[in-house]
Design an enzyme around this catalytic site. Structure first.
Site, PDB file in Angstrom:
ATOM      1  N   ASP A   1      71.134  36.733  53.656  1.00  0.00           N
ATOM      2  CA  ASP A   1      71.816  37.986  53.935  1.00  0.00           C
ATOM      3  C   ASP A   1      70.858  38.975  53.518  1.00  0.00           C
ATOM      4  OD1 ASP A   1      74.305  39.404  55.005  1.00  0.00           O
ATOM      5  OD2 ASP A   1      73.966  40.341  53.246  1.00  0.00           O
ATOM      6  N   ILE A   2      70.542  39.973  53.992  1.00  0.00           N
ATOM      7  CA  ILE A   2      70.019  41.251  53.674  1.00  0.00           C
ATOM      8  C   ILE A   2      70.672  42.250  52.816  1.00  0.00           C
ATOM      9  CG2 ILE A   2      68.614  43.299  54.194  1.00  0.00           C
ATOM     10  CD1 ILE A   2      67.600  42.184  56.955  1.00  0.00           C
TER      11      ILE A   2
ATOM     12  N   GLU B   1      72.916  40.783  60.094  1.00  0.00           N
ATOM     13  CA  GLU B   1      71.799  40.874  59.307  1.00  0.00           C
ATOM     14  C   GLU B   1      71.761  39.420  58.389  1.00  0.00           C
ATOM     15  OE1 GLU B   1      75.137  43.024  56.608  1.00  0.00           O
ATOM     16  OE2 GLU B   1      74.544  42.675  58.617  1.00  0.00           O
TER      17      GLU B   1
END
Length: 304
Positions: A182-183, A225
């Site tokens: 995950d960003i 994301e």
């Protein structure tokens, strides 16, 4: 090679240095305009086909446009497509957020088969050639497995492949690991720089990580994301080592959108399959729990 005077002046103008310029000679090399279309591969009306058989087609937010893209990031009259009979020319109409082909801002561009045209947050794929219907149906089939924005596998394909790989792992008693990543603080990018910048970050991140995949690995956009990587015949130690390499790669990469330069980090959670796993949902939850643990530890780390 000498260009026409107007084209040469645009190339010498600093304001146009980031603009992709297509040489006029390419027009006669690819007489592909008889059968050509745009297929919507990211945005509303996914898979919709727009035939480009009219001399001029306008794209924009206005309801009077031939192709309406009703988004705030799209100008009322954003771009125009000109069918010369020998080629398809895309022309920006002075739009606020620009017109992009294959992630490059363009003022004027002769489209070739397979080009990706981005208007606001909507992406079209340009198709041309002898049998446009076959190409179109092949593209529709591709859309069932590929995420239009990032060009990696989509969640549907990921779910099908995870089911298959988990069955193989049990049947042949082979290692299988799953990574969820995950960003970190991605919402801040969207809030600060806009969704167009966020989209570009997602595309560049996917391309950066995809280059490190083995042929048998499965890399997919899991949602928003968040991305997932299925690693067949890979144990937890090897998966952790790989995840750490990916984390460091992303950390040192400069993400670009127009004049913007961004640094970002990712958090990763890893799970290994075992005989007591009831199904793929439980497998995903194990990896997701590890991802949440990485976030809780301060982000930009790997938990396994």
């Amino acid at each position: 090679m000498r260009y026409p005077q107007r084209l040469q002046e645009e190339m010498d103008d600093p304001a146009h240095r980031n603009t992709v310029v297509t040489a006029i000679s390419r027009i006669v090399e690819k007489p592909t305009a008889r059968e050509a279309c745009l297929v919507l591969i990211y945005g509303q009306d996914l898979g919709k086909k727009y035939n480009l058989d009219s001399p001029e087609i306008t794209i924009g937010r206005s309801s009077k446009c031939d192709i309406q893209v009703d988004q705030e990031a799209v100008s009322r009259q954003h771009a125009r497509i000109v069918n010369t009979g020998k080629s398809i020319l895309l022309r920006d109409l002075g739009s606020t957020n620009g017109t992009y082909v294959n992630d490059h801002a363009v003022d004027e561009y002769v489209l070739t088969d397979g080009d990706l045209v981005k208007i606001g947050r909507t992406i079209f794929k340009f198709l041309s050639g002898g049998n446009i219907e076959n190409q179109y149906h092949e593209e529709i089939y591709r859309l069932t497995t590929i995420d239009g924005l990032t060009q990696v596998f989509n969640k549907r394909y990921f779910s099908e492949q995870l089911e298959r790989e988990l069955s193989r792992s049990r049947r042949y008693r082979r290692e299988l690991t799953l990574i969820l990543l995950d960003i970190d603080l991605f919402k801040q990018i969207n809030d600060t720089h806009g969704h167009l910048a966020g989209d570009q970050v997602l595309r560049q991140l996917a391309a950066t990580i995809r280059g490190k995949m083995r042929r048998e690995d499965i890399f997919a956009r899991f949602g928003g994301e968040e991305f997932a990587i299925i690693l067949p015949e890979t144990d937890l130690a090897a998966a952790t080592q790989f995840a750490e390499k990916v984390r460091k790669l992303v950390e040192r990469t400069v993400f670009k959108f127009e004049a913007l330069r961004l640094r970002l980090t990712i958090s990763l959670g890893i799970a290994a399959s075992h005989p007591d796993l009831p199904d793929t949902s439980a497998f995903v939850k194990l990896a997701d729990d590890k991802l949440l643990e990485a976030k809780a530890k301060g982000r930009n780390c790997v938990c396994s």
